[in-house]
Design a protein around this motif. Structure first.
Motif, PDB file in Angstrom:
ATOM      1  N   ALA A  83       8.253  -5.364  -6.455  1.00  0.00           N
ATOM      2  CA  ALA A  83       8.086  -6.546  -7.307  1.00  0.00           C
ATOM      3  C   ALA A  83       7.819  -6.164  -8.759  1.00  0.00           C
ATOM      4  N   LEU A  84       6.976  -5.177  -8.985  1.00  0.00           N
ATOM      5  CA  LEU A  84       6.670  -4.763 -10.353  1.00  0.00           C
ATOM      6  C   LEU A  84       7.914  -4.232 -11.066  1.00  0.00           C
ATOM      7  N   SER A  85       8.806  -3.612 -10.294  1.00  0.00           N
ATOM      8  CA  SER A  85      10.047  -3.110 -10.880  1.00  0.00           C
ATOM      9  C   SER A  85      11.090  -4.216 -11.062  1.00  0.00           C
ATOM     10  N   ILE A  86      11.329  -4.986  -9.988  1.00  0.00           N
ATOM     11  CA  ILE A  86      12.408  -5.977 -10.003  1.00  0.00           C
ATOM     12  C   ILE A  86      12.054  -7.198 -10.848  1.00  0.00           C
ATOM     13  N   ILE A  87      10.841  -7.735 -10.638  1.00  0.00           N
ATOM     14  CA  ILE A  87      10.462  -8.986 -11.303  1.00  0.00           C
ATOM     15  C   ILE A  87       9.880  -8.748 -12.691  1.00  0.00           C
ATOM     16  N   PHE A  88       9.033  -7.708 -12.816  1.00  0.00           N
ATOM     17  CA  PHE A  88       8.292  -7.538 -14.062  1.00  0.00           C
ATOM     18  C   PHE A  88       8.785  -6.384 -14.932  1.00  0.00           C
ATOM     19  N   GLY A  89       9.779  -5.625 -14.465  1.00  0.00           N
ATOM     20  CA  GLY A  89      10.442  -4.640 -15.323  1.00  0.00           C
ATOM     21  C   GLY A  89       9.752  -3.312 -15.500  1.00  0.00           C
ATOM     22  N   ALA A  90       8.836  -2.937 -14.619  1.00  0.00           N
ATOM     23  CA  ALA A  90       8.160  -1.647 -14.741  1.00  0.00           C
ATOM     24  C   ALA A  90       9.077  -0.514 -14.280  1.00  0.00           C
ATOM     25  N   SER A  91       8.878   0.684 -14.834  1.00  0.00           N
ATOM     26  CA  SER A  91       9.602   1.848 -14.348  1.00  0.00           C
ATOM     27  C   SER A  91       9.112   2.188 -12.943  1.00  0.00           C
ATOM     28  N   ASP A  92       9.845   3.041 -12.247  1.00  0.00           N
ATOM     29  CA  ASP A  92       9.464   3.353 -10.870  1.00  0.00           C
ATOM     30  C   ASP A  92       8.088   4.006 -10.790  1.00  0.00           C
ATOM     31  N   LEU A  93       7.778   4.927 -11.716  1.00  0.00           N
ATOM     32  CA  LEU A  93       6.486   5.616 -11.666  1.00  0.00           C
ATOM     33  C   LEU A  93       5.341   4.696 -12.089  1.00  0.00           C
ATOM     34  N   ILE A  94       5.557   3.885 -13.123  1.00  0.00           N
ATOM     35  CA  ILE A  94       4.512   2.946 -13.555  1.00  0.00           C
ATOM     36  C   ILE A  94       4.254   1.911 -12.466  1.00  0.00           C
ATOM     37  N   THR A 152      14.664  11.828  -8.631  1.00  0.00           N
ATOM     38  CA  THR A 152      15.162  10.775  -9.513  1.00  0.00           C
ATOM     39  C   THR A 152      14.724   9.408  -8.991  1.00  0.00           C
ATOM     40  N   PRO A 153      14.693   8.373  -9.854  1.00  0.00           N
ATOM     41  CA  PRO A 153      14.307   7.034  -9.397  1.00  0.00           C
ATOM     42  C   PRO A 153      15.158   6.537  -8.234  1.00  0.00           C
ATOM     43  N   ARG A 154      16.467   6.796  -8.278  1.00  0.00           N
ATOM     44  CA  ARG A 154      17.343   6.310  -7.210  1.00  0.00           C
ATOM     45  C   ARG A 154      17.048   7.011  -5.893  1.00  0.00           C
ATOM     46  N   VAL A 155      16.829   8.318  -5.947  1.00  0.00           N
ATOM     47  CA  VAL A 155      16.496   9.062  -4.729  1.00  0.00           C
ATOM     48  C   VAL A 155      15.181   8.550  -4.156  1.00  0.00           C
ATOM     49  N   GLY A 156      14.205   8.294  -5.034  1.00  0.00           N
ATOM     50  CA  GLY A 156      12.927   7.762  -4.578  1.00  0.00           C
ATOM     51  C   GLY A 156      13.087   6.423  -3.883  1.00  0.00           C
ATOM     52  N   ALA A 157      13.946   5.550  -4.440  1.00  0.00           N
ATOM     53  CA  ALA A 157      14.185   4.237  -3.839  1.00  0.00           C
ATOM     54  C   ALA A 157      14.864   4.365  -2.488  1.00  0.00           C
ATOM     55  N   LEU A 213       8.505  -9.258   9.925  1.00  0.00           N
ATOM     56  CA  LEU A 213       9.130 -10.075   8.881  1.00  0.00           C
ATOM     57  C   LEU A 213       8.817  -9.542   7.488  1.00  0.00           C
ATOM     58  N   PHE A 214       7.614  -9.062   7.319  1.00  0.00           N
ATOM     59  CA  PHE A 214       7.213  -8.472   6.048  1.00  0.00           C
ATOM     60  C   PHE A 214       8.090  -7.259   5.717  1.00  0.00           C
ATOM     61  N   LEU A 215       8.314  -6.396   6.712  1.00  0.00           N
ATOM     62  CA  LEU A 215       9.130  -5.206   6.480  1.00  0.00           C
ATOM     63  C   LEU A 215      10.570  -5.574   6.123  1.00  0.00           C
ATOM     64  N   VAL A 216      11.122  -6.574   6.801  1.00  0.00           N
ATOM     65  CA  VAL A 216      12.490  -7.023   6.497  1.00  0.00           C
ATOM     66  C   VAL A 216      12.581  -7.490   5.044  1.00  0.00           C
ATOM     67  N   PHE A 217      11.605  -8.281   4.625  1.00  0.00           N
ATOM     68  CA  PHE A 217      11.574  -8.798   3.260  1.00  0.00           C
ATOM     69  C   PHE A 217      11.543  -7.662   2.234  1.00  0.00           C
ATOM     70  N   VAL A 218      10.691  -6.665   2.470  1.00  0.00           N
ATOM     71  CA  VAL A 218      10.556  -5.557   1.522  1.00  0.00           C
ATOM     72  C   VAL A 218      11.832  -4.716   1.470  1.00  0.00           C
ATOM     73  N   ILE A 219      12.447  -4.468   2.632  1.00  0.00           N
ATOM     74  CA  ILE A 219      13.673  -3.670   2.674  1.00  0.00           C
ATOM     75  C   ILE A 219      14.792  -4.346   1.886  1.00  0.00           C
ATOM     76  N   VAL A 220      14.935  -5.656   2.060  1.00  0.00           N
ATOM     77  CA  VAL A 220      15.962  -6.403   1.331  1.00  0.00           C
ATOM     78  C   VAL A 220      15.730  -6.310  -0.175  1.00  0.00           C
ATOM     79  N   ASN A 221      14.489  -6.474  -0.590  1.00  0.00           N
ATOM     80  CA  ASN A 221      14.167  -6.398  -2.016  1.00  0.00           C
ATOM     81  C   ASN A 221      14.381  -4.991  -2.569  1.00  0.00           C
ATOM     82  N   GLN A 222      14.025  -3.996  -1.776  1.00  0.00           N
ATOM     83  CA  GLN A 222      14.194  -2.614  -2.217  1.00  0.00           C
ATOM     84  C   GLN A 222      15.670  -2.275  -2.382  1.00  0.00           C
TER      85      GLN A 222
END
Length: 267
Positions: A174-185, A238-243, A119-128
């Motif tokens: 979460a740091l990217s989606i909710i809090f606005g951090a760049s992918d590397l940060i 690139t950030p998109r390729v990394g995602a 269930l954890f993996l499903v949640f993370v995949i959806v968010n990603q």
């Protein structure tokens, strides 16, 4: 070690088993640096395959994550891709959550732990899949952000202690989606926040006699040596390729974890 713990553990410590653990360490180090994760999503299934129960594999994974995360943090920090304040706030929450997760780990049935991992993996995949990563954005601090980072840390800490992961698989999106951090940060900050929690949770797990120290050291030390390679790879794409790579990696894990959970349910 308690009689129950001894009876539950049958780790393959033959030369073949040691080589497999070393190979896992290489993979974990690269993935840790590349995705900002501790590598528990690889370590736990590998240790279960080598003979540990889900419970002991999760606890052992947490100890292996300590040197892995430290190595990754150093690599990201050198490039300035760590938000130290945000990491400290997340850790405050993870410290509390990790202790709760460790306690739950010692109490919940094996089958529950396996399905929780799925269930954890499903949640993370959806968010990603919902994320749109950037390389230029940063976390903007406010009262709401501070409270949010701490509260999020509690949730991440519970999942980390319960599932044997560093927390990066949930922290980075979460740091990217909710809090606005760049992918590397997001990756560098995630690694910094997770390793103190991995230490405190490992201490709790060791007291409960759940950790296979030899396996943790083999995987963790090898992973620490290869994490800088993953960090270099993260900056090269690139950030998109990394995602996309991260999502593919999680989907592969989901298929395998789902298969294992279904098999365990049918027994």
């Amino acid at each position: 070690m308690s009689e129950v713990s001894i009876n539950e553990n049958h780790l393959d410590e033959s030369p073949r088993g040691i080589v497999i653990m070393a190979v896992v360490g290489v993979a974990v180090g690269i993935l840790s640096g590349l995705f900002g994760i501790g590598g528990g999503t690889v370590i736990v299934p590998a240790l279960v395959w080598l003979g540990l129960t889900q419970r002991h594999a999760a606890a052992t994974s947490m100890m292996a994550i300590v040197p892995t995360a430290i190595s990754g943090v150093v690599s990201y920090a050198v490039e300035g891709d760590v938000d130290w304040a945000a990491a400290a706030l997340v850790f405050c929450g993870m410290f509390v959550g990790g202790q709760i997760g460790s306690w739950l780990l010692s109490k919940l049935p094996e089958l529950v732990l396996r399905w929780a991992f799925v269930l954890f993996l499903v949640f993370v995949i959806v968010n990603q899949a919902m994320s749109n990563p950037s390389r230029d954005s940063q976390i903007v601090m406010s009262v709401g952000t501070v409270i949010g980072l701490i509260a999020f840390g509690v949730i991440a800490g519970i999942l980390a202690g319960l599932l044997g992961i560093g927390g990066g698989a949930i922290c980075v999106p979460a740091l990217s989606i909710i809090f606005g951090a760049s992918d590397l940060i997001a990756r560098g900050t995630s690694l910094l926040a997770m390793f103190p929690n991995a230490i405190t949770t490992s201490v709790a797990n060791t007291r409960r006699r759940l950790v296979h120290v030899k396996a943790a050291l083999i995987i963790g030390i090898v992973a620490a040596l290869t994490a800088p390679l993953g960090t270099w790879m993260a900056a090269a794409v690139t950030p998109r390729v990394g995602a996309i790579l991260f999502t593919v990696y999680l989907c592969v894990l989901l298929v395998r974890s789902l298969w294992v959970a279904i098999k365990a349910t049918r027994r």
